[in-house]
Design an enzyme around this catalytic site. Structure first.
Site, PDB file in Angstrom:
ATOM      1  N   HIS A  34     -11.605 -76.434 -38.385  1.00 37.02           N
ATOM      2  CA  HIS A  34     -10.813 -77.048 -39.451  1.00 37.02           C
ATOM      3  C   HIS A  34     -11.799 -77.775 -40.378  1.00 37.02           C
ATOM      4  O   HIS A  34     -12.847 -78.222 -39.935  1.00 37.02           O
ATOM      5  CB  HIS A  34      -9.862 -78.045 -38.779  1.00 37.02           C
ATOM      6  CG  HIS A  34      -8.842 -78.660 -39.677  1.00 37.02           C
ATOM      7  ND1 HIS A  34      -9.127 -79.720 -40.505  1.00 37.02           N
ATOM      8  CD2 HIS A  34      -7.523 -78.393 -39.850  1.00 37.02           C
ATOM      9  CE1 HIS A  34      -8.021 -80.074 -41.154  1.00 37.02           C
ATOM     10  NE2 HIS A  34      -7.032 -79.282 -40.771  1.00 37.02           N
ATOM     11  N   ASP A  70     -12.961 -81.380 -30.907  1.00 35.66           N
ATOM     12  CA  ASP A  70     -11.822 -81.636 -31.784  1.00 35.66           C
ATOM     13  C   ASP A  70     -10.576 -81.145 -31.045  1.00 35.66           C
ATOM     14  O   ASP A  70     -10.333 -79.944 -30.930  1.00 35.66           O
ATOM     15  CB  ASP A  70     -12.042 -80.872 -33.096  1.00 35.66           C
ATOM     16  CG  ASP A  70     -10.799 -80.891 -33.992  1.00 35.66           C
ATOM     17  OD1 ASP A  70      -9.737 -81.349 -33.533  1.00 35.66           O
ATOM     18  OD2 ASP A  70     -10.902 -80.423 -35.138  1.00 35.66           O
ATOM     19  N   GLN A 124      -5.502 -79.612 -31.763  1.00 35.33           N
ATOM     20  CA  GLN A 124      -4.505 -78.587 -31.406  1.00 35.33           C
ATOM     21  C   GLN A 124      -4.375 -78.399 -29.896  1.00 35.33           C
ATOM     22  O   GLN A 124      -3.712 -77.462 -29.452  1.00 35.33           O
ATOM     23  CB  GLN A 124      -4.874 -77.245 -32.052  1.00 35.33           C
ATOM     24  CG  GLN A 124      -4.837 -77.261 -33.564  1.00 35.33           C
ATOM     25  CD  GLN A 124      -3.432 -77.474 -34.130  1.00 35.33           C
ATOM     26  OE1 GLN A 124      -2.428 -77.207 -33.469  1.00 35.33           O
ATOM     27  NE2 GLN A 124      -3.358 -77.967 -35.348  1.00 35.33           N
ATOM     28  N   LYS A 159       0.509 -85.011 -34.000  1.00 38.16           N
ATOM     29  CA  LYS A 159       0.618 -83.656 -33.432  1.00 38.16           C
ATOM     30  C   LYS A 159       1.033 -83.727 -31.955  1.00 38.16           C
ATOM     31  O   LYS A 159       1.148 -82.716 -31.285  1.00 38.16           O
ATOM     32  CB  LYS A 159      -0.713 -82.920 -33.573  1.00 38.16           C
ATOM     33  CG  LYS A 159      -1.095 -82.663 -35.036  1.00 38.16           C
ATOM     34  CD  LYS A 159      -2.346 -81.848 -35.130  1.00 38.16           C
ATOM     35  CE  LYS A 159      -3.032 -81.923 -36.477  1.00 38.16           C
ATOM     36  NZ  LYS A 159      -2.382 -81.151 -37.539  1.00 38.16           N
ATOM     37  N   CYS A 164      -6.530 -75.061 -43.889  1.00 45.26           N
ATOM     38  CA  CYS A 164      -7.719 -75.932 -43.899  1.00 45.26           C
ATOM     39  C   CYS A 164      -8.861 -75.317 -43.113  1.00 45.26           C
ATOM     40  O   CYS A 164      -9.590 -76.021 -42.390  1.00 45.26           O
ATOM     41  CB  CYS A 164      -7.405 -77.326 -43.350  1.00 45.26           C
ATOM     42  SG  CYS A 164      -6.300 -78.253 -44.388  1.00 45.26           S
TER      43      CYS A 164
HETATM   44  N1  PLP Z   1      -8.701 -80.371 -36.440  1.00 51.68           N
HETATM   45  C1  PLP Z   1      -7.807 -79.401 -36.239  1.00 51.68           C
HETATM   46  C2  PLP Z   1      -8.147 -78.273 -35.324  1.00 51.68           C
HETATM   47  C3  PLP Z   1      -6.560 -79.468 -36.855  1.00 51.68           C
HETATM   48  O1  PLP Z   1      -5.668 -78.506 -36.651  1.00 51.68           O
HETATM   49  C4  PLP Z   1      -6.270 -80.569 -37.700  1.00 51.68           C
HETATM   50  C5  PLP Z   1      -4.986 -80.641 -38.419  1.00 51.68           C
HETATM   51  O2  PLP Z   1      -4.283 -79.679 -38.565  1.00 51.68           O
HETATM   52  C6  PLP Z   1      -7.235 -81.558 -37.865  1.00 51.68           C
HETATM   53  C7  PLP Z   1      -8.443 -81.426 -37.223  1.00 51.68           C
HETATM   54  C8  PLP Z   1      -6.991 -82.743 -38.732  1.00 51.68           C
HETATM   55  O3  PLP Z   1      -6.005 -83.561 -38.188  1.00 51.68           O
HETATM   56  P1  PLP Z   1      -5.478 -84.833 -38.998  1.00 51.68           P
HETATM   57  O4  PLP Z   1      -5.100 -84.337 -40.359  1.00 51.68           O
HETATM   58  O5  PLP Z   1      -4.328 -85.321 -38.201  1.00 51.68           O
HETATM   59  O6  PLP Z   1      -6.608 -85.805 -39.061  1.00 51.68           O
END
Ligand code: PLP
Length: 406
Positions: free
Chosen positions: A123, A200, A203, A226, A364
């Site tokens: 992401h 990270d 998900q 999430k 993203c």
């Molecule tokens: N990393 C991953 C794999 C994601 O799917 C997301 C959001 O969809 C994020 C990071 C960013 O999360 P946040 O916008 O809650 O900071």
């Protein structure tokens, strides 16, 4: 024990609303999940009963609120099996957690010419913070390539590790492909070379039990929204040995011990990284979300979701003339696809008219879209409250989309 789907759905008022005159079918859980009543109630209670700024007060409400906030930290600690409360930092979400590491770990441990390894399926929030560090400090970003099925090229990964690698930062589960990355192998291989690893978990945290001590990861980041919790709150788990050696990245109240114009000293962990009034209402909400999920049992949820995923994949496959992105043997929770000859945006817009919420676009993850040579996908992402009937509605919706586009 049977999965209590009716009870669960009853706890989420939003699921019984309609959208464009049709019952809502919500398959955008990868972007954000809904919030069950007990979580909303827990946050309402703060405002109605004991709202007060934490840590600084001697008065009763401040003490009650501080206790509730710290109890939420303990819930997070237990949920991910962190060794200590010092290792659980509240942030605004995954993005801020990763930025914290890029800034503070980057400041202390990464110098010009040093390397950070990420993967091609990240992401943007696990890419751009490292690019910012790159422009500040002249570090080198190395990228693990993605194979056609959406798995990481692990041979290439081993080749990228060098004596200059200072950190490996990868997603636990891909938000586009659903691939479950082999993070245990990545962590083990990195540690054999004394390289710390950031995971990270945006998900993963809502789909699979996470034990940071068993994983032995150095950092683990996730977001409350999430995990059926509120927005604006998230977590960075970090090993104490790193956190105590990292400088603060934001200054202000809470993170200090003593301030004078001659010399300022910083607070102990985790407060050193929590400058300013934290989102204590959000943290208490996140604690309630963890209670909610834990009461059902994350393993139970994971099994249910995997069955739903298998059902959805098989039903969508039967449609024909559909291309799936992400066919790794180990994958879960979401399906990315394109209907031959139909733009994902058109399909998403028509599905919305039928009350079906899916996400379309690059999710993203533009470098990953470039890797597959596509502008975007349609992504159906599942949560603990979705049902096979909803999958049937999605499939019927896609059949209609096809009819309308000839
Ligand atoms: N990393 C991953 C794999 C994601 O799917 C997301 C959001 O969809 C994020 C990071 C960013 O999360 P946040 O916008 O809650 O900071």
């Amino acid at each position: 024990m049977n999965y209590p789907i009716d009870k669960i759905r009853g706890d989420f008022p939003i699921l019984s609303r309609s959208v464009n005159g049709r019952p809502l079918v919500y398959f955008d859980n990868g972007a954000t999940t809904h919030t069950p009543e007990p979580v909303v109630r827990a946050m309402d209670e703060v405002y109605a009963d004991y709202n007060s700024n934490i840590h600084r007060g001697v008065h009763t409400l401040s003490n009650i609120c501080t206790e509730a906030f710290e109890a939420a930290r303990e819930k997070v600690r237990a949920f991910i099996n962190a060794g200590s409360l010092h290792e659980v930092i509240f942030t605004r979400g995954t993005t801020e957690s990763i930025n914290l590491v890029a800034n503070a770990f980057g400041e202390a441990f990464i110098q010009e010419g040093d390397e950070v390894v990420v993967s091609g399926l990240e992401h943007h929030s696990n890419i751009v913070p490292w690019q910012l560090l790159q422009s500040r400090k002249g570090i080198v970003l190395k990228v693990i390539p993605v194979m056609d099925d959406g798995t990481l090229n692990m041979d290439a990964f081993y080749g990228l590790l060098s004596e200059k690698t200072r950190l490996v930062a990868v997603a636990h589960i891909s938000n586009v492909l659903g691939t479950i990355n082999p993070i245990q192998e990545i962590i083990k291989a990195s540690h054999e070379r004394d390289i710390p690893v950031l995971i990270d978990g945006a998900q993963a945290i809502q789909h699979t039990p996470v034990d940071v001590q068993a994983l032995d990861c150095d950092f683990y980041a996730f977001s409350g929204h999430k995990l059926y919790g509120p927005t604006g709150i998230g977590v960075l788990y970090g090993k104490e040995k790193w956190l105590s050696a990292m400088p603060p990245w934001q200054g202000g109240g809470e993170m200090i011990q003593n301030v004078s114009f001659e010399k300022t000293t910083f607070n102990e962990l985790p407060y050193k990284f929590e400058a300013g009034t934290p989102d204590f209402v959000g943290a208490i909400g996140l604690g309630a979300a963890i209670d909610y999920v834990s009461d059902i049992g994350l393993k139970h949820i994971a099994n249910y979701e995997q069955e739903l995923f298998n059902y959805a994949f098989s039903r969508l496959s039967d449609l024909g003339k559909i291309t799936f992105y992400g066919t790794a043997p180990q994958r879960t929770s979401l399906i990315s696809f394109l209907l031959d000859g139909i733009h994902p945006f058109d399909a998403g817009t028509l599905l919305d008219k039928m009350g079906i919420a899916v996400r379309t676009g690059h999710h993203c993850a533009q470098p990953l879209m470039k890797r597959f040579g596509i502008p975007g996908t349609i992504r159906a992402s599942f949560g603990m409250y979705n049902t096979t009937h909803e999958v049937d509605a999605l499939v019927a919706g896609l059949v209609k989309v096809r009819q309308l586009f000839g």
